[in-house]
Design an enzyme around this catalytic site. Structure first.
Site, short mmCIF file in Angstrom:
data_model
loop_
_atom_site.label_atom_id
_atom_site.label_comp_id
_atom_site.label_asym_id
_atom_site.label_seq_id
_atom_site.Cartn_x
_atom_site.Cartn_y
_atom_site.Cartn_z
N SER A 252 0.82 -1.20 0.00
CA SER A 252 0.00 0.00 0.00
C SER A 252 0.86 1.26 0.00
CB SER A 252 -0.96 -0.05 1.20
OG SER A 252 -2.00 0.90 1.05
N ASP B 159 -5.46 -3.78 -2.70
CA ASP B 159 -4.42 -3.53 -1.69
C ASP B 159 -3.95 -4.84 -1.05
OD1 ASP B 159 -3.16 -2.83 0.83
OD2 ASP B 159 -4.08 -0.86 0.65
#
Length: 344
Positions: free
Chosen positions: A41, A185
Site C-alpha cells: 500500500s 491492496d
C-alpha cells in the site's frame, strides 16, 4: 559486509511517518543503503519513490508528502480538519462521479487518477526498474484471493498500475487491471511483507567478491498492537481495523535468537555428520543448511493515532508524523544494535 532490508507496512496517510524514518536514516547513517525494500500500500508508494524519485530519495519523498497535504483554512474548525479528505484530496483522489449518478453500479467511492498523475511526475520508472536495490510490492488478486508480488527485478518491471494496485483498498479505490487479473491492496491479505525480505537476505552470499557477514531488517510499522479498551461502537470499529492491519508476527528479539540458535545447531550437526550419510541427500536438510543468520529486527512503530489517522492528510497531522518518524529513526540509530554473530 552488511546488507539491509527495509520493510514498509501499509497505512494511508500514516505513511508520512515512514518518510520521516527514511529521512532520518539517510541523514544520520551514511551507510544506509537497503539491498531490498518490501512494501504494501503506502509502503509500496514510499519504496517506489525512494528508488525511482527524480529528485533523489529524500527530496522526492518530501515532494510527495508536501503535495498530499490537504489545504488548511482558519474557517474550518480544527476538529473537522482531519475529516476533510473524506470529501477528496486534490492531488490524490476525488469522489467517483459514478457513485453519485449510479450508486448501485459504482465500484469505488473515489477516483484515484490525480495520484497516478502525481506519481508519474515524481517517479522515473526507467530509474526504478534498473536500480541496484530490489523493490517488491504486494497485492491481492481479487478473484483468487491470493497474495501476488510484483518486483522491479522482474522482466516486466514495475508500472504505475502495479504500484497503485498495491494501495487500492476497497471500497475506497477501484480494483486495478493488470494483464488478465484484477488487484486490490495487498494489506487485505497481509500488511507486513517480511518473508520476501528475509528470503532476499538469505540468498545473498557475496558482493564484488566480499562475503556478506551481517543481515539486517528494519521494519517500519504504522499500526500499534496495543490500545485501550474501546468505549463505543465507533472505537470498536476502529480497533477491529487496527487489529486486522497490524503485523501479525511478533518481531521480538527472542524469536530471532531462537532461529539463529537453530542455524548454529544445524551447522554443528553438519560438521559431525558422516560424509556419506544419506541425511545429506535429504532436501529438507539441505534447505536448513542454506538458512542464514539475521539480526533481530529494528522495529520502528507509529503508535500515536491508529486507524483513525489513515485518511487524515491535514498539514498539522502530516508534519507531526514526519517529525515523529525522524525522531524515532535518530533514537534507534543511537541504540546499540544486536548482531547475529558468525557463522552465517
Amino acid at each position: 559486509m552488511k546488507k539491509t532490508a527495509l520493510i514498509l507496512q501499509g497505512g494511508g496517510a500514516l505513511g508520512a511517518y515512514q518518510y520521516g524514518v527514511i529521512k532520518g536514516f539517510y541523514e544520520k547513517d551514511k551507510n544506509f543503503n537497503p539491498s531490498i525494500i518490501t512494501g504494501v500500500s503506502i509502503g509500496a508508494i514510499n519504496g517506489a519513490v525512494m528508488l525511482g524519485g527524480k529528485l533523489g530519495p529524500v527530496k522526492s519523498l518530501e515532494k510527495l508528502w508536501d503535495t498530499l497535504k490537504t489545504p488548511s483554512s482558519s474557517f474550518i474548525p480544527p476538529k473537522w480538519r482531519s475529516s476533510i479528505s473524506k470529501f477528496g484530496n486534490p492531488n490524490m483522489y476525488f469522489i467517483n462521479p459514478a457513485l453519485m449518478f449510479s450508486p448501485l453500479t459504482a465500484q469505488s467511492i473515489y477516483d484515484i487518477s490525480p495520484f497516478c498523475k502525481l506519481l508519474d511526475e515524481i517517479i522515473d520508472f526507467d530509474q526504478l526498474n534498473t536500480h541496484p536495490s530490489t523493490l517488491i510490492i504486494e497485492t491481492v488478486n481479487v478473484e483468487s484471493g491470493q497474495l501476488e508480488r510484483f518486483s522491479n527485478k522482474s522482466e516486466e518491471g514495475l508500472t504505475i498500475d502495479k504500484i497503485i494496485a498495491s494501495m487500492s483498498i476497497p471500497p475506497n479505490f477501484p480494483a486495478v487491471k493488470i494483464d488478465q487479473g484484477y488487484y486490490w491492496d495487498g494489506g487485505l491479505y497481509a500488511n507486513m511483507p517480511l518473508s520476501p525480505a528475509i528470503n532476499h537476505l538469505e540468498a545473498l552470499e557475496s558482493e564484488n567478491g566480499e562475503a556478506i557477514t551481517e543481515r539486517e531488517l528494519i521494519v517500519v510499522s504504522l499500526f500499534r498492537k496495543n490500545a485501550q479498551m474501546p468505549s463505543n461502537i465507533n472505537e470498536v470499529t476502529e480497533r477491529i481495523k487496527e487489529i486486522i492491519f497490524a503485523g501479525k508476527l511478533n518481531l521480538d528479539k527472542k524469536m530471532f535468537e531462537q532461529m539463529n540458535d537453530c542455524i548454529d545447531l544445524i551447522k554443528e550437526i553438519d560438521k559431525d555428520l558422516n560424509k556419506d550419510s544419506k541425511v545429506r541427500e535429504n532436501k529438507v536438510y539441505q534447505k536448513l543448511l542454506n538458512h542464514k543468520k539475521i539480526n533481530p529486527p529494528l522495529v520502528l512503530e507509529y503508535r500515536a493515532e491508529g486507524v483513525i489517522g489513515t485518511d487524515d492528510f491535514s498539514e498539522q497531522a502530516m508534519d507531526f508524523r514526519v517529525r515523529q518518524g525522524y525522531r524515532d529513526a535518530v533514537a534507534t540509530l543511537k541504540k546499540p544494535r544486536e548482531v547475529a554473530l558468525s557463522p552465517n
